[in-house]
Design a protein around this motif. Sequence first.
Motif, mmCIF file in Angstrom:
data_model
loop_
_atom_site.group_PDB
_atom_site.id
_atom_site.type_symbol
_atom_site.label_atom_id
_atom_site.label_comp_id
_atom_site.label_asym_id
_atom_site.label_seq_id
_atom_site.Cartn_x
_atom_site.Cartn_y
_atom_site.Cartn_z
ATOM 1 N N ILE A 108 0.840 -1.199 0.000
ATOM 2 C CA ILE A 108 0.000 0.000 0.000
ATOM 3 C C ILE A 108 0.875 1.249 0.000
ATOM 4 O O ILE A 108 0.637 2.199 -0.750
ATOM 5 C CB ILE A 108 -0.929 0.004 1.231
ATOM 6 C CG1 ILE A 108 -1.998 -1.074 1.067
ATOM 7 C CG2 ILE A 108 -1.581 1.362 1.410
ATOM 8 C CD1 ILE A 108 -2.955 -1.167 2.221
ATOM 9 N N ALA A 109 1.935 1.233 0.835
ATOM 10 C CA ALA A 109 2.827 2.387 0.920
ATOM 11 C C ALA A 109 3.499 2.656 -0.429
ATOM 12 O O ALA A 109 3.610 3.804 -0.864
ATOM 13 C CB ALA A 109 3.876 2.158 2.006
ATOM 14 N N VAL A 110 3.916 1.570 -1.086
ATOM 15 C CA VAL A 110 4.572 1.703 -2.391
ATOM 16 C C VAL A 110 3.621 2.357 -3.395
ATOM 17 O O VAL A 110 3.973 3.318 -4.089
ATOM 18 C CB VAL A 110 5.039 0.314 -2.878
ATOM 19 C CG1 VAL A 110 5.264 0.318 -4.370
ATOM 20 C CG2 VAL A 110 6.305 -0.105 -2.151
ATOM 21 N N ASN A 111 2.375 1.860 -3.427
ATOM 22 C CA ASN A 111 1.395 2.436 -4.354
ATOM 23 C C ASN A 111 1.149 3.901 -4.052
ATOM 24 O O ASN A 111 1.105 4.746 -4.954
ATOM 25 C CB ASN A 111 0.064 1.683 -4.258
ATOM 26 C CG ASN A 111 0.155 0.317 -4.880
ATOM 27 O OD1 ASN A 111 1.062 0.047 -5.661
ATOM 28 N ND2 ASN A 111 -0.765 -0.564 -4.537
ATOM 29 N N ALA A 112 0.979 4.209 -2.757
ATOM 30 C CA ALA A 112 0.678 5.584 -2.373
ATOM 31 C C ALA A 112 1.824 6.511 -2.738
ATOM 32 O O ALA A 112 1.608 7.615 -3.253
ATOM 33 C CB ALA A 112 0.389 5.658 -0.873
ATOM 34 N N ALA A 113 3.061 6.054 -2.505
ATOM 35 C CA ALA A 113 4.226 6.893 -2.794
ATOM 36 C C ALA A 113 4.296 7.218 -4.282
ATOM 37 O O ALA A 113 4.533 8.371 -4.673
ATOM 38 C CB ALA A 113 5.497 6.188 -2.338
ATOM 39 N N VAL A 114 4.051 6.190 -5.121
ATOM 40 C CA VAL A 114 4.155 6.437 -6.552
ATOM 41 C C VAL A 114 3.038 7.361 -7.024
ATOM 42 O O VAL A 114 3.248 8.239 -7.867
ATOM 43 C CB VAL A 114 4.136 5.109 -7.327
ATOM 44 C CG1 VAL A 114 4.179 5.369 -8.811
ATOM 45 C CG2 VAL A 114 5.323 4.276 -6.922
ATOM 46 N N ARG A 115 1.846 7.196 -6.439
ATOM 47 C CA ARG A 115 0.742 8.080 -6.810
ATOM 48 C C ARG A 115 1.040 9.536 -6.447
ATOM 49 O O ARG A 115 0.746 10.463 -7.208
ATOM 50 C CB ARG A 115 -0.543 7.643 -6.102
ATOM 51 C CG ARG A 115 -1.400 6.805 -7.004
ATOM 52 C CD ARG A 115 -2.641 6.322 -6.292
ATOM 53 N NE ARG A 115 -3.059 5.087 -6.892
ATOM 54 C CZ ARG A 115 -3.677 5.001 -8.052
ATOM 55 N NH1 ARG A 115 -3.931 6.096 -8.740
ATOM 56 N NH2 ARG A 115 -4.026 3.841 -8.549
ATOM 57 N N LEU A 116 1.649 9.724 -5.272
ATOM 58 C CA LEU A 116 2.017 11.063 -4.816
ATOM 59 C C LEU A 116 3.013 11.686 -5.790
ATOM 60 O O LEU A 116 2.860 12.833 -6.216
ATOM 61 C CB LEU A 116 2.634 10.959 -3.418
ATOM 62 C CG LEU A 116 2.688 12.266 -2.638
ATOM 63 C CD1 LEU A 116 1.277 12.672 -2.246
ATOM 64 C CD2 LEU A 116 3.552 12.107 -1.403
#
Lengths: 252, 267
Positions: free
Chosen positions: B241-249
Amino acid sequence: MRAVRLLALPALLVGVWWAVSGSTFYLPDPVTVGRAFAETWFSARLLDDVLPSVGRLLAGYALAGVLGVALGVPIGLSARLRATLEPVLEFFRAIPPPVLVPLIMLLAGIETPMKVLVIVSGCVWPVLLNTVEGVRALDEVLSDTCRMYGVRGQSRLRRFVLRGASPQIMTGLRQALSIGIILIVISEMFASSSGLGFTIVLFQRQFQIAEMWSGILLLGLLGLGLSALFRQVERRVLAWYHGGGAGIGSAG
Amino acid sequence: MSRPGLPPKAAALVRAGHGLVGLGGLLLLLEAVPRLGLVDERFLPPASRVLATLAAELGTPELWAALGATLRGWALGLAIAFAAAVAAGVVIGIVPGLRAMTNSTVEFLRPIPSVALVPLATLLFGPSLGSTLLLVVYAAFWQVLIQVLYGVAAVDPVAHDTARAYGLSAWSRVRHLLWPTALPYVMTGLRLAAAVAFILAVTAELVIGSPGLGAEIQVAQSSGAVPAVYALIVLAGLVGIAVNAAVRLLERRVLAWHPSVRSEAAA
């Protein structure tokens, strides 16, 4: 000219392969690999290892598809259900599917049910989430029109909901297919006494390098064949969407 | 939720509340099922025990070392694949005729599942970072390359001709025309590649035994530490989840000027 363009790069790559292969133990030349391919896979192994793997993959994939759509439609239709389940589903989707292999081994042993279960548990999320997304984004005017004309129940589900969401559902199914291929290979590499993944790892452990390469080649061809098959199915299912099958757009 | 009459902030709150109820329900279910004996506790430990195990594991330096190793393999592999794919995509896109020449090869190599390379990685690198990188780079490269090719093809021909007519050099055409056009596609490619790269990083650790979260899971499983297996899987999900969120940011940052992001922020 067209043929030259199409074949120039592949020919060049095989040429490089050939040139490099003499200098290292780990890369036999193309002819050796080709011969190993014919000897290894056009034999009883085709029936004993390859077909069961593909069968498990397809069984798990089909099950995941049905489950994903069946759960995705009600979740997509209800805004409340969607808001409640979304964080849970996002969490399950974020788990990298291969880590489920050791867990499911623990629960279901190492036989065929384990492998099918692994594939279902990995493939269901992209289908489910894309179905939810597709159903949520259904055209409201069409929805009202259906209500006006008294289209409801089975007929509404088939002609409006599933049809309208099918481009998204197919996207989910496409993502699920590549996950499924990864999972079947891993589950067989991890713990198994037969199957494609097991056989290839066995070759590697016994330093049968040409046979190992032929297995990598076979996996590649399998991936290629399944994705080509999927494109055919997608073209048929979505013919209405792409305007009478006049070519699939570049939407990735 | 699209409840009419509710201001957007309140609607978001209601939505978050529902989400919390969902998460709470899942935890409750996972607590109750083993406690009531519906499933043997040996196979499905109660949620509280799994979370307690996770908390205890988070106190050990070994776990952080494993997490660091996983993230290093992920980031390094993703960076290599990204740089290589952008460079290759731009060259294929701007040199006339190259696209047609490479098309069949790209379409042939792209669907090859990167787990097919597991035996090769084991042979060449053994259980080390190299194996992780081989799988991650192969899987992530195609995701980015395809999107770069779409992006390069999306350049407006009129703008392209105009730039030529005004005598922009090849480099400034790439810098000021091609790159801004392709950037949204490139970011999509990066987002897809980041998710795939994380899956393959964990896979390499799990199957080949390169150090990292996957290897820890494998060890926990073979030693029968069931709650630890669950705890590590939960951790892997959280990292995902953190990986996805970071890339989206990152995507939103980089594309802040782009209409698709601007309109989203205004709404």
